[in-house]
Structure formats: C-alpha cells, structure tokens
Motif scaffolding. Structure first.
Motif, mmCIF file in Angstrom:
data_model
loop_
_atom_site.group_PDB
_atom_site.id
_atom_site.type_symbol
_atom_site.label_atom_id
_atom_site.label_comp_id
_atom_site.label_asym_id
_atom_site.label_seq_id
_atom_site.Cartn_x
_atom_site.Cartn_y
_atom_site.Cartn_z
ATOM 1 N N VAL A 84 0.864 -1.171 0.000
ATOM 2 C CA VAL A 84 0.000 0.000 0.000
ATOM 3 C C VAL A 84 0.904 1.225 0.000
ATOM 4 O O VAL A 84 1.962 1.232 0.631
ATOM 5 N N LEU A 87 -0.419 4.365 4.305
ATOM 6 C CA LEU A 87 -1.220 3.644 5.295
ATOM 7 C C LEU A 87 -1.545 4.570 6.453
ATOM 8 O O LEU A 87 -0.646 5.071 7.147
ATOM 9 N N ASP A 89 -3.007 4.294 9.807
ATOM 10 C CA ASP A 89 -3.264 3.200 10.735
ATOM 11 C C ASP A 89 -3.311 3.743 12.170
ATOM 12 O O ASP A 89 -2.296 4.178 12.717
ATOM 13 N N GLU A 125 -2.379 -4.128 -3.689
ATOM 14 C CA GLU A 125 -2.746 -3.196 -2.620
ATOM 15 C C GLU A 125 -3.177 -1.839 -3.168
ATOM 16 O O GLU A 125 -3.034 -1.550 -4.349
ATOM 17 N N SER A 126 -3.684 -1.019 -2.261
ATOM 18 C CA SER A 126 -4.334 0.231 -2.635
ATOM 19 C C SER A 126 -3.398 1.429 -2.544
ATOM 20 O O SER A 126 -2.290 1.336 -2.017
ATOM 21 N N ARG A 129 -4.828 3.419 2.294
ATOM 22 C CA ARG A 129 -5.668 2.507 3.076
ATOM 23 C C ARG A 129 -5.894 3.092 4.464
ATOM 24 O O ARG A 129 -4.960 3.554 5.117
ATOM 25 N N LYS A 131 -7.270 2.571 8.364
ATOM 26 C CA LYS A 131 -7.452 1.537 9.377
ATOM 27 C C LYS A 131 -7.682 2.187 10.739
ATOM 28 O O LYS A 131 -6.772 2.761 11.329
ATOM 29 N N LYS A 148 -5.147 -2.422 -6.426
ATOM 30 C CA LYS A 148 -6.380 -2.749 -5.714
ATOM 31 C C LYS A 148 -7.316 -1.555 -5.868
ATOM 32 O O LYS A 148 -7.884 -1.349 -6.930
ATOM 33 N N SER A 152 -9.076 2.767 0.138
ATOM 34 C CA SER A 152 -9.666 1.563 0.721
ATOM 35 C C SER A 152 -9.866 1.745 2.217
ATOM 36 O O SER A 152 -8.910 1.987 2.956
ATOM 37 N N GLY A 154 -10.641 -0.334 5.109
ATOM 38 C CA GLY A 154 -10.740 -1.730 5.483
ATOM 39 C C GLY A 154 -11.272 -1.950 6.885
ATOM 40 O O GLY A 154 -11.811 -2.996 7.200
ATOM 41 N N CYS A 175 -12.847 3.324 -5.090
ATOM 42 C CA CYS A 175 -12.848 3.354 -3.625
ATOM 43 C C CYS A 175 -13.742 2.249 -3.106
ATOM 44 O O CYS A 175 -14.813 1.977 -3.675
#
Length: 252
Positions: A84, A87, A89, A125-126, A129, A131, A148, A152, A154, A175
């Motif tokens: 990705v 990220l 996260d 992968e995007s 992403r 999270k 991907k 995203s 997730g 998306c």
C-alpha cells in the motif's frame, strides 16, 4: 481546511528531500521526515518521480505534495505489487493534500495503464488505506493505476473528507468502504476502473453482517466508464446503510 480546524497547531515544516533524497528509493527519506515530529512534511517536485514502498503518516500531521510531484511504487521491492502506498493506521488529524488541482499531483502504483497491465499479475494493494482512524482529509490528488483500490477503508474509520480527487484507472475499485461512517466526497472522480472484479467506481462492502457503512455522502462526483457499476452495494448487513448522492454524474 487546515490542521487548526482539528485543534492542531501547525508549528513545524520540514522538506522530505532534506532527509536523504534518493532518486531510486525514496521511502526512507519520506518516512524519516514524517518521524521527525514535524506537523507539515513537504514533498517537493524533484524533477523525477519519488519511488516508494509504504509511507505511514503520524497523527496531527499534514503531507503537502507540491505541484508536479509524481510518486510511484519502488519496483525493486520484493512483492512490490502488494505494498500500500500510504497507510493511515490508528491515526487522527491527518491531511494529505496536493498543491493545485486534480492531475497536478499523481500518486500511482504504476506510472500508466500499460505498465500496470504488464507487471500487475493480480490484485495487490491500494493507494491509500484507512485503518481505525479519524479526522482525515484527502485533497487535490490523483490516485491511479493501483493494484487494488485508489482508496480503501478496510476497518472502521470516521470523519473523512475527500475533495477534488481523481480515482482513475485502478484495478478493483476507485474506492471501497468495508466499514466507515461520516465520509464526505466532493468533486471526486470514480472513473475508468478495470482489472479485477467487481471493477466499480465505488463499492460498499462490509465484510461481516454486523459491519456498517453509515453517513456516506457524495456531492458533485463522477461515476463513469467503469468496467463494473458506478456505485454498488456488494454485501448486506443487519445495520442500516445510509448514503446520499447529490449533483452526481453516472456514466456508462
């Protein structure tokens, strides 16, 4: 509009190029700039692309991509298709923004569709992403040719604003939202998706029956020329799904 709207004082600016710019492998210098604790990290146009693996912004931080920046996947990485690019996260109060308008800054797994078609052997992968994060802004960027999704969601994230963004020619979806609430899209292009099923512009897809997509808003968006649907719901849940589209274009 700014970090101040999240109650964060934007006090320190650094330029990622000053942390050991490498024209072939730029992940380390970008991450070092992010980890420096600066509130604004500037990605300058170096006259050649930034080749990266995965970048992980911190909370209370803005990444500013200067006009002309092209950021691509570092194809020397093992399993590069499965990285990705950015990220988010367990963070909050993060702004990712380009200088200028759509197309002035491009974040792409592959530089063009022909390269993606040649090197992408399957879903990877995007571009960005999300999270379990909140208070996020994605603005004035083009995310294209990812293996991907362009964006995203997730895991459960909330209070996200996506404005003046082009999600163009991505592999699976422009998306996807697995679980999120209070997400606002304004002047966003979900276009030209092609590669792997379902190839939609936007896909609501909670992974479990107890998942949810709540308060998803689309204003002045374009859902056109996708190999699958423009706006789809591919799974169902026991929780209500609430979505509003206004002044949007749905092309073939």
């Amino acid at each position: 509009k700014t970090l101040a709207d999240f109650g964060v004082a934007d006090t320190t600016t650094v330029h990622a190029k000053d942390f050991g710019w490498d024209a072939e492998h730029a992940t380390a210098c970008v991450q070092a700039a992010i980890d420096s604790g600066a509130t604004t990290v500037v990605i300058d146009d170096m006259g050649s692309p930034w080749y990266v693996g995965t970048i992980k912004p911190k909370s209370n931080q803005r990444l500013l991509f200067k006009r002309g920046v092209r950021m691509y996947c570092d194809l020397t990485l093992e399993n590069f298709n499965n990285y990705v690019m950015i990220l988010l996260d367990h963070v909050e109060n993060v702004i990712l923004e380009g200088e200028g308008e759509k197309g002035d800054v491009v974040l792409a797994k592959y530089p063009d569709y022909d390269t993606r078609k040649k090197l992408c052997t399957g879903e990877g992968e995007s571009g960005v992403r999300f999270k379990i994060s909140k208070n996020l802004v994605i603005r004035n960027l083009t995310l294209s040719n990812h293996s991907k999704d362009g964006l995203s969601f997730g895991d459960t994230s909330h209070h996200t604003w996506v404005e003046n963004v082009s999600l163009d020619c991505n592999y699976r979806q422009g998306c996807s939202i697995g679980s999120a609430y209070d997400v606002y899209f304004k002047n966003v292009d979900f276009v030209n998706t092609r590669g792997g099923s379902p190839m939609a512009g936007f896909d609501h897809e909670p992974p479990t029956e107890s998942g949810f997509d709540a308060n998803i808003y689309f204003f002045d968006c374009d859902f056109s020329n996708n190999s699958g649907g423009g706006l789809i719901w591919s799974t169902s849940t026991i929780s209500p799904v609430t979505c509003l589209t206004k002044r949007c274009k749905f092309g073939g």
